[in-house]
Design a protein around this motif. Structure first.
Motif, short mmCIF file in Angstrom:
data_model
loop_
_atom_site.label_atom_id
_atom_site.label_comp_id
_atom_site.label_asym_id
_atom_site.label_seq_id
_atom_site.Cartn_x
_atom_site.Cartn_y
_atom_site.Cartn_z
N HIS A 57 -8.44 13.24 -8.92
CA HIS A 57 -8.41 14.16 -7.29
C HIS A 57 -7.07 14.07 -6.91
CE1 HIS A 57 -12.56 12.64 -8.41
NE2 HIS A 57 -13.49 14.37 -7.79
N PRO A 58 -5.76 14.12 -8.02
CA PRO A 58 -4.06 14.31 -7.28
C PRO A 58 -4.27 14.81 -5.92
CG PRO A 58 -4.32 16.03 -9.17
CD PRO A 58 -6.55 15.17 -8.89
N GLY A 59 -4.33 15.92 -5.62
CA GLY A 59 -4.32 16.77 -4.00
C GLY A 59 -5.00 15.43 -3.25
N GLU A 60 -5.64 14.36 -3.56
CA GLU A 60 -6.14 13.77 -2.61
C GLU A 60 -5.58 11.96 -1.93
OE1 GLU A 60 -10.94 14.11 -2.59
OE2 GLU A 60 -10.99 14.73 -3.67
N VAL A 61 -4.83 12.27 -2.88
CA VAL A 61 -3.83 11.30 -2.55
C VAL A 61 -3.59 10.51 -1.37
CG1 VAL A 61 -1.88 9.32 -3.37
CG2 VAL A 61 -3.70 10.94 -4.90
N LEU A 62 -4.23 9.33 -0.84
CA LEU A 62 -3.64 9.08 0.08
C LEU A 62 -2.01 8.49 0.21
CD1 LEU A 62 -7.40 7.57 1.88
CD2 LEU A 62 -6.01 9.95 2.07
N PRO A 63 -1.39 8.95 1.63
CA PRO A 63 0.07 8.14 2.10
C PRO A 63 -0.18 5.97 1.61
CG PRO A 63 -0.34 8.74 3.78
CD PRO A 63 -1.92 9.67 2.50
N ASN A 64 -1.14 5.80 2.11
CA ASN A 64 -1.44 4.64 1.80
C ASN A 64 -1.86 3.65 0.71
OD1 ASN A 64 -3.97 5.30 2.67
ND2 ASN A 64 -3.90 3.54 4.81
N SER A 65 -1.85 5.00 -0.24
CA SER A 65 -2.62 4.29 -1.08
C SER A 65 -1.52 2.94 -1.76
CB SER A 65 -3.18 5.58 -1.99
OG SER A 65 -2.77 4.83 -3.38
N PRO A 66 -2.60 1.78 -2.38
CA PRO A 66 -1.86 0.78 -3.15
C PRO A 66 -0.96 1.07 -4.32
CG PRO A 66 -4.30 -0.01 -3.76
CD PRO A 66 -3.78 2.02 -2.30
N THR A 67 -1.28 2.39 -4.71
CA THR A 67 -0.87 2.69 -5.87
C THR A 67 0.21 3.67 -5.77
OG1 THR A 67 -2.30 4.95 -6.03
CG2 THR A 67 -3.73 3.33 -7.24
N ARG A 68 0.72 4.07 -4.49
CA ARG A 68 2.01 4.63 -3.85
C ARG A 68 3.24 3.54 -4.26
NH1 ARG A 68 1.86 10.04 -2.65
NH2 ARG A 68 3.60 9.70 -1.50
N ARG A 69 2.78 2.11 -4.16
CA ARG A 69 4.12 0.98 -4.30
C ARG A 69 4.19 0.67 -5.54
NH1 ARG A 69 3.40 0.27 1.14
NH2 ARG A 69 3.63 -1.82 1.73
N PRO A 70 5.75 0.36 -6.17
CA PRO A 70 6.18 0.19 -7.51
C PRO A 70 5.54 -1.57 -7.40
CG PRO A 70 8.19 0.94 -6.17
CD PRO A 70 6.41 0.78 -5.15
N ALA A 71 4.96 -1.33 -8.58
CA ALA A 71 4.59 -2.73 -8.55
C ALA A 71 5.91 -4.12 -8.26
CB ALA A 71 4.16 -3.13 -10.72
N GLY A 72 5.46 -4.82 -7.99
CA GLY A 72 6.55 -6.24 -7.78
C GLY A 72 7.62 -5.76 -6.82
N GLN A 73 7.28 -5.15 -6.21
CA GLN A 73 7.76 -4.20 -4.90
C GLN A 73 8.03 -5.79 -4.05
OE1 GLN A 73 6.70 -0.43 -2.70
NE2 GLN A 73 8.17 -0.99 -1.36
N VAL A 74 8.68 -5.86 -4.01
CA VAL A 74 9.33 -6.74 -2.82
C VAL A 74 8.60 -6.17 -0.91
CG1 VAL A 74 11.16 -8.58 -1.28
CG2 VAL A 74 10.97 -7.72 -3.64
N HIS A 75 8.12 -7.07 -0.17
CA HIS A 75 7.94 -6.78 1.35
C HIS A 75 8.82 -7.15 1.66
CE1 HIS A 75 4.89 -4.02 0.24
NE2 HIS A 75 4.29 -5.30 -0.90
N ARG A 76 9.48 -6.90 2.98
CA ARG A 76 10.71 -7.88 3.65
C ARG A 76 9.77 -7.82 5.09
NH1 ARG A 76 13.77 -5.68 0.09
NH2 ARG A 76 14.73 -7.08 -1.28
N ARG A 77 10.11 -8.10 6.32
CA ARG A 77 9.62 -8.76 8.07
C ARG A 77 10.93 -8.03 7.86
NH1 ARG A 77 5.64 -12.75 9.06
NH2 ARG A 77 4.32 -12.92 6.83
N GLU A 78 10.63 -6.60 9.20
CA GLU A 78 11.95 -6.85 9.99
C GLU A 78 12.00 -8.01 10.73
OE1 GLU A 78 11.59 -3.23 12.45
OE2 GLU A 78 10.25 -1.53 11.30
N GLN A 79 14.06 -8.20 10.39
CA GLN A 79 13.92 -9.04 10.79
C GLN A 79 14.57 -8.02 13.14
OE1 GLN A 79 15.09 -11.89 10.12
NE2 GLN A 79 14.49 -10.52 8.57
N PRO A 80 13.83 -9.51 13.70
CA PRO A 80 14.45 -8.99 14.90
C PRO A 80 15.55 -8.55 15.54
CG PRO A 80 13.23 -11.25 14.74
CD PRO A 80 13.55 -10.73 13.41
N ARG A 81 15.70 -7.60 16.51
CA ARG A 81 17.34 -7.24 16.99
C ARG A 81 17.83 -8.16 17.74
NH1 ARG A 81 17.91 -0.98 16.54
NH2 ARG A 81 16.25 -0.58 14.68
N SER A 82 18.95 -8.41 18.10
CA SER A 82 19.42 -9.26 18.99
C SER A 82 19.85 -8.35 20.39
CB SER A 82 20.98 -10.13 18.26
OG SER A 82 21.01 -10.71 17.00
#
Length: 82
Positions: A57-82
């Protein structure tokens, strides 16, 4: 003897949407260092079910699907603004 890893069966778009939400919640809990009710094998089976559903069902792929993230993608937390 070989065995096939389990795959979650997602029967319809509602099941797919719930599976993506469950996977997203598990991923977020893992990144935050919290515990989540899915072990690795269950998460992997869920992910394979999502992949299988999306392939059919390629037309139904949700934007938040875990398949839309490359394997091993590093998740960085946003740094607080000074």
């Amino acid at each position: 003897m070989t065995s096939t890893a389990p795959i979650a069966v997602l029967a319809d778009s509602d099941a797919y949407t719930r599976a993506v939400g469950t996977a997203a919640a598990a991923r977020a809990a893992h990144r935050a260092g919290g515990a989540y009710a899915l072990d690795d094998a269950t998460y992997d089976a869920l992910l394979r079910g999502i992949e299988r559903y999306e392939a059919g069902h390629p037309g139904e792929v949700l934007p938040n699907s875990p398949t839309r993230r490359p394997a091993g993608q590093v998740h960085r937390r946003e740094q607080p603004r000074s």
